[in-house]
Motif scaffolding. Sequence first.
Motif: not given
Length: 185
Positions: A54-57, A59-72, A76-82
Amino acid sequence: MTTVADAARRRRSRSKVDDVAPSREQLLDAVQAAATVADHSSLRPWRLVEFRGDDRRLIGRSIAAAEGADHKGVEKLEQKSLRAPLVLAVVLSPVESRKVPTWEQESVASGVAHLLSLVLDDEGWGVMWRTGLSTRAEAVREAHGLRAGEELLGWLYVGGVDPERDAKPRKLVDAEQFVSTPPRP
């Protein structure tokens, strides 16, 4: 006997890998081999951050935060990090030096990452070096525990491969197009 040149010619980026990853011991052995890259003054201006489970998540969460991503977008970015069972963040960790400029130290860190991908590939693992604009974002820096002066160069996604998938030979460059001699006066 396989040569380094044979391994280099065979190496390919593998965007699809399975859920098997090198053990910690196998990883450390590969890193030890990759650390033999040319390194002016032996500064070792690099480090790796190992993400499994789960530590891989993060990565996706931090990229999402950097990009200002919404919930979806976060999902999506969490899944990419997996996409691979092991993700290695490649970090430039420059050392104060009068002789070795930061650009040269970044070359060493990049060289370690590339040689590590070659070593892992030669050992039968699939590797894909991924980068992106968010590697320098503050949210990503924090999630990776980067210290002052450090920079994230990207991630090596590592997992098992199906040898049948890569049956076709790799296309090689025409080396003649990339090697020249100095201009003559």
